[in-house]
Scaffold this active site. Structure first.
Site, PDB file in Angstrom:
ATOM      1  N   GLU A 223      54.562  59.747  46.751  1.00 23.75           N
ATOM      2  CA  GLU A 223      54.880  58.600  45.895  1.00 23.75           C
ATOM      3  C   GLU A 223      54.129  57.337  46.345  1.00 23.75           C
ATOM      4  O   GLU A 223      52.967  57.416  46.747  1.00 23.75           O
ATOM      5  CB  GLU A 223      56.395  58.413  45.840  1.00 23.75           C
ATOM      6  CG  GLU A 223      57.087  59.701  45.324  1.00 23.75           C
ATOM      7  CD  GLU A 223      58.572  59.555  45.068  1.00 23.75           C
ATOM      8  OE1 GLU A 223      59.001  58.504  44.583  1.00 23.75           O
ATOM      9  OE2 GLU A 223      59.305  60.527  45.331  1.00 23.75           O
TER      10      GLU A 223
ATOM     11  N   ASP B 102      65.476  59.131  37.106  1.00 19.97           N
ATOM     12  CA  ASP B 102      64.878  59.347  38.416  1.00 19.97           C
ATOM     13  C   ASP B 102      65.728  58.580  39.433  1.00 19.97           C
ATOM     14  O   ASP B 102      66.532  57.723  39.078  1.00 19.97           O
ATOM     15  CB  ASP B 102      63.404  58.889  38.416  1.00 19.97           C
ATOM     16  CG  ASP B 102      62.608  59.568  39.529  1.00 19.97           C
ATOM     17  OD1 ASP B 102      63.228  60.116  40.461  1.00 19.97           O
ATOM     18  OD2 ASP B 102      61.363  59.545  39.473  1.00 19.97           O
TER      19      ASP B 102
HETATM   20  C1  BGC Z   1      60.755  61.232  42.310  1.00 19.05           C
HETATM   21  C2  BGC Z   1      61.011  62.408  41.420  1.00 19.05           C
HETATM   22  C3  BGC Z   1      61.935  63.376  42.090  1.00 19.05           C
HETATM   23  C4  BGC Z   1      63.196  62.662  42.521  1.00 19.05           C
HETATM   24  C5  BGC Z   1      64.184  63.551  43.235  1.00 19.05           C
HETATM   25  C6  BGC Z   1      62.006  60.648  42.879  1.00 19.05           C
HETATM   26  O1  BGC Z   1      61.719  59.676  43.814  1.00 19.05           O
HETATM   27  O2  BGC Z   1      60.076  60.242  41.574  1.00 19.05           O
HETATM   28  O3  BGC Z   1      59.791  63.013  41.082  1.00 19.05           O
HETATM   29  O4  BGC Z   1      62.232  64.426  41.222  1.00 19.05           O
HETATM   30  O5  BGC Z   1      62.858  61.616  43.394  1.00 19.05           O
HETATM   31  O6  BGC Z   1      63.788  63.851  44.505  1.00 19.05           O
HETATM   32  C1  BGC Z   2      64.342  61.463  48.861  1.00 19.41           C
HETATM   33  C2  BGC Z   2      63.305  61.837  47.831  1.00 19.41           C
HETATM   34  C3  BGC Z   2      63.175  60.729  46.855  1.00 19.41           C
HETATM   35  C4  BGC Z   2      62.902  59.418  47.567  1.00 19.41           C
HETATM   36  C5  BGC Z   2      62.885  58.285  46.583  1.00 19.41           C
HETATM   37  C6  BGC Z   2      63.941  60.179  49.535  1.00 19.41           C
HETATM   38  O1  BGC Z   2      64.879  59.819  50.507  1.00 19.41           O
HETATM   39  O2  BGC Z   2      64.508  62.473  49.791  1.00 19.41           O
HETATM   40  O3  BGC Z   2      63.651  62.990  47.138  1.00 19.41           O
HETATM   41  O4  BGC Z   2      62.163  61.021  45.956  1.00 19.41           O
HETATM   42  O5  BGC Z   2      63.848  59.160  48.581  1.00 19.41           O
HETATM   43  O6  BGC Z   2      62.727  57.032  47.194  1.00 19.41           O
END
Ligand code: BGC
Ligand code: BGC
Length: 842
Positions: A522, A322
């Site tokens: 998140e 991730d």
């Molecule tokens: C998330 C994932 C996601 C990834 C890519 C992460 O922060 O936990 O679920 O697939 O970002 O965007």
């Molecule tokens: C991204 C997301 C990712 C996240 C994680 C964002 O800037 O666009 O896809 O899940 O950061 O912290």
């Protein structure tokens, strides 16, 4: 956060809640793997022809080419030339990342980028490699980064529909819209079995019931990838990812990226069921989770990634990390993490730091830190999936059958499937005197800020990562809930008035009030309790006003989780849990007005109190409404109009928030900066630009920090929340709190010393929220070279623009002049405002 304050209580309830056996505190000591984990019967079988092809490719690969297969950067951080030079095995666009940074990019723009990067990947002029790259994206409720795409209800609503056949259709539809933009691979389904609904990702979970998650995971994987014995990974299908392995839905306190302390048996019985379903159906990738198991991060967990997942369960696809998840493993950084590869990670998701990581990994193989056999295994897995997906045979992205087909994006047939899902996802919680269905010839008032708001009804992961900053114009072809009500009423001969605040000119027969949570994604969605509108209950006031005026009230509640809404239930004649329906809001009205009866049932237990953490199978299971509950038009409504409105504030009274008390407290982390440079503190001494940092002793060993500013450029120390997740500290303001700390001024104060707070984090779309106060005068007045306490009324920050509801940085001290200063004991303490060293006007 602050959840840590009640975390131990929660930990206890979690353990007693889901374990038939007494809590096993030695769970991290693994049992015999075969005693708990089964060998799976996986639909996609090993194929000698595929292996032979992989052998042939690997025979000619250099070490550099192999490492490149394992590196996944992000589109915002690479150029086409980088792809040509390195030949990355894959790349991603994160939530809210679009070709050319253009939110309104068309399918042709997406295809153009896919084509350019693909051509650069097979161009061997620099790296000597012709292996096609692949593009991964978060199509988690439809192809949600693309304007005009069909957005399905978030997973929690789909769980309420409990219809696996519909799930497969939804996933196939999503695959087609994804293929229209040239993307090969989707980071879905999320198979978390959420056990604490305070977690900000609860809506990404289908259910607290592992059996539903297991069945859905299989259906979604088949829908995305096709059936193993059918059109598996044909040109209408995409590679799927079951995520996040493992235990993401079971962290203590529902803490995003937190620690899961389930026993190994619980890990299997509850949290692994989605993998049993998804992997058996043939999912080709698994994403490692940010969370830990008994303190050990999954990104470095050899036992779970290799022994359990690959060797025992028999998963032969690849494990992708991730977002910089490897950087959180002990001893690792975003730029270097041999531990992850050695534990079994096959692809690093490394959005920005890919270059350093690539070179470090290369060096670590050369010096033997990473065995070559591990690299070969990872590359074999990646290539196996690429061969199975036909990437070596399919034409380039622009030449594929669905490429650039604008008509597929938000196609009417796709929207019809989403509308069915919306209808089936609605759960009727209360229906006094059969208020529902409504008559379409009635005089209807539509109120609430969710009524005509497609962004709000779609939640996070909607065009942008957080789902904020969207307007109805960002959803061409979509519809709001109000739009559906309007068309029903107009067809039925009634009248309709939209009024967000519930005011009206002509007294209505009934008011439909649409309200609920603002979008989040998140950790930004982590909450301390499940109380809806924990501060000012403005929506409750609206419901009560309408009821007091003698109007029947139908509540349509938008939320990413069950919430404690007893007061709102009491103030409603009918109450519908609508979850996050997505772009097809109009379908809600079909059910309100009797075109289709309610079918949805609760995928999660509905809490009886703001602090109740309740799951099916608990010993003393006593939710307000059980999992599986859901009324139909004619079913008798059993909820009282006088549910307890005691929000137990006493139990959750505001406590002090510790930031630095000897050690740095959760969820805070220390960052140092000087000019444009910054670094995350992970050692006792650091030096960055004009700033030197070291730990020193105040009362006990290394309980304080010393900062030496050389001057010349603005440098400082900043305490920020983990992953820059927003923390709601607004209750501290109400509790008359002060920011307090100890200082030891060891040099003359020769200019401004700024003390700041900030609500911006990386990826925060909510705009600027930053305040810096000059405290040099009060500091200069303190006796030098001795520890002195200092405090500042929180109001001073609020008055200067800090929104404590979404705080990211509670403490930021900086100077552009030379300064030597010690710092210790940084806390936010209720009731201290009146005694603060620095006061502010009211
Ligand atoms: C998330 C994932 C996601 C990834 C890519 C992460 O922060 O936990 O679920 O697939 O970002 O965007
Ligand atoms: C991204 C997301 C990712 C996240 C994680 C964002 O800037 O666009 O896809 O899940 O950061 O912290």
């Amino acid at each position: 956060m602050q959840k840590s304050l009640i975390a131990s209580a929660v930990a206890l309830s979690l353990l007693t809640a889901c374990s038939p056996q007494p809590a096993d505190t030695t769970a991290a000591v693994k049992t015999d793997v075969a005693a708990i984990w089964p060998k799976l019967d996986i639909a996609v079988k090993a194929d000698p022809a595929v292996e032979a092809k992989v052998d042939a490719i690997m025979a000619n690969m250099t070490l550099e080419q192999k490492i490149a297969q394992m590196i996944q950067p992000e589109i915002r951080d690479i150029s086409v030339d980088d792809m040509r030079t390195y030949g990355f095995g894959s790349y991603l666009n994160g939530g809210g990342a679009f070709p050319g940074n253009n939110k309104h990019a068309t399918p042709q723009d997406w295809i153009a980028l896919a084509e350019e990067l693909y051509q650069a990947s097979i161009d061997d002029s620099v790296d000597g490699s012709t292996i096609p790259t692949m593009w991964g994206t978060d199509a988690v409720h439809g192809h949600n980064n693309v304007i005009g795409a069909t957005l399905f209800p978030h997973n929690i609503g789909l769980g309420a529909a409990n219809n696996p056949e519909l799930m497969e259709k939804i996933a196939h539809t999503t695959a087609k819209e994804v293929m229209a933009t040239g993307i090969d691979w989707v980071f879905a389904p999320t198979v978390a079995v959420v056990q604490d609904d305070r977690w900000g990702r609860t809506y990404e979970s289908y259910s607290e019931n592992p059996a539903i998650v297991r069945e859905y995971a299989a259906a979604v994987v088949r829908g995305l990838q096709g059936h193993a014995d059918g059109d598996f990974l044909s040109d209408q299908r995409v590679i799927s990812t079951v995520k996040h392995f493992i235990g993401d839905g079971g962290t203590v306190g529902g803490d995003d990226q937190g620690d899961n302390i389930a026993t190994e048996q619980q890990l299997f019985d509850i949290h692994a069921q989605g993998y049993v379903g998804g992997l058996s159906a043939g999912a080709q990738s698994v994403m490692a989770s940010f969370n830990s198991w008994h303190g050990d991060k999954l990104h470095g967990h050899k036992y779970l990634l290799t022994d359990v997942l690959k060797e025992r369960m028999g998963f032969d696809g690849f494990v992708v990390g991730d977002w910089n998840g490897h950087g959180q493993v002990k001893g690792c950084s975003n730029q270097s993490c041999p531990e992850s590869i050695n534990a079994g990670l096959d692809i690093f998701m490394v959005p920005g730091d890919w270059k350093a990581l690539y070179h470090n990994t290369l060096a670590q193989v050369q010096d033997g830190t990473i065995p070559m056999s591990r690299i070969d295994d990872a590359v074999r897995r990646i290539l196996r999936v690429k061969v199975r997906a036909g990437l070596f045979d399919k034409p380039s992205p622009a030449q594929r059958p669905l490429a650039g087909k604008q008509s597929l994006i938000g196609h009417p047939e796709h929207r019809a499937i989403a509308q069915q899902a919306v209808r089936e996802s609605l759960v009727l919680l209360k229906n006094n005197a059969q208020t529902l269905p409504l008559s379409a010839s009635a005089k209807v008032l539509v109120a609430g800020d969710g009524a005509d708001n497609i962004g709000k009804q779609s939640g996070g992961w909607t065009i942008t990562w957080q789902g904020t900053n969207n307007t109805n114009e960002d959803f061409p072809g979509g519809s709001s809930i109000f739009a559906g009500i309007k068309s029903q009423v107009e067809q039925g001969g009634g009248s309709v008035e939209l009024s967000v605040d519930g005011s009206y000119t002509d007294k209505p027969d009934v008011a439909i009030v649409v309200f609920g949570e603002e979008p989040y994604a998140e950790g930004h969605g982590d909450r301390e309790t499940l109380e809806y509108q924990r501060g000012e209950k403005t929506d409750l006031a609206l419901l009560k006003k309408l009821q007091a005026e003698g109007i029947k009230v139908v509540s349509v509640f938008l939320s990413g989780r069950p919430m404690w809404v007893n007061p709102e239930l009491n103030a409603s004649d009918a109450f519908v849990a609508a979850w996050l329906p997505g772009s097809e809001g109009a379908a809600v009205a079909d059910v309100l007005f009797g075109q289709a009866d309610f079918k949805g049932t609760l995928p999660f237990s509905w809490p009886a109190t703001p602090t109740q953490i309740v799951n099916m199978g608990d010993k003393d299971y006593a939710p307000l409404l059980p999992i599986g509950f859901g009324l139909t038009y004619t079913a008798p409504s059993t909820l009282s109009n006088a549910l307890s409105e005691d929000n137990l504030e006493g139990e959750t009274a505001q406590k002090a928030v510790d930031i630095l008390t000897g050690t740095v407290q959760k969820p805070w982390e220390i960052w140092l900066y000087s000019g444009a440079e910054r670094l995350s503190v992970n050692a006792n001494t650091h030096s960055i630009g004009a700033l030197k940092y070291r730990t020193i002793d105040k009362e006990i060993q290394e309980d304080a920090r010393k900062l030496s500013f050389a001057g010349g450029e603005q440098a400082g120390i900043r305490f920020a929340s983990k992953s820059f997740f927003r923390e709601d500290l607004s209750a501290l303001l109400t509790a008359q709190s002060a920011l307090t700390f100890n200082v030891n001024v060891q040099s003359p104060i020769s200019g401004p010393v700024l003390l700041g707070m900030n609500c911006e984090g990386e990826g925060d779309a909510a705009g600027s929220c930053d305040a810096k106060l000059d405290i040099s005068a009060t500091l200069a007045a303190l006796p030098a070279n001795s520890w002195q306490s200092y405090s500042i009324d929180l109001k001073c920050f609020a008055q200067n623009g800090i929104d404590l509801k979404r705080l990211v940085v509670p403490f930021d001290l900086s100077s552009q002049q030379p300064l030597e200063i010690g710092l210790a004991d940084i806390r936010l303490i209720p009731g201290e405002a009146a005694n603060a060293t620095m006061q502010c006007q009211n």
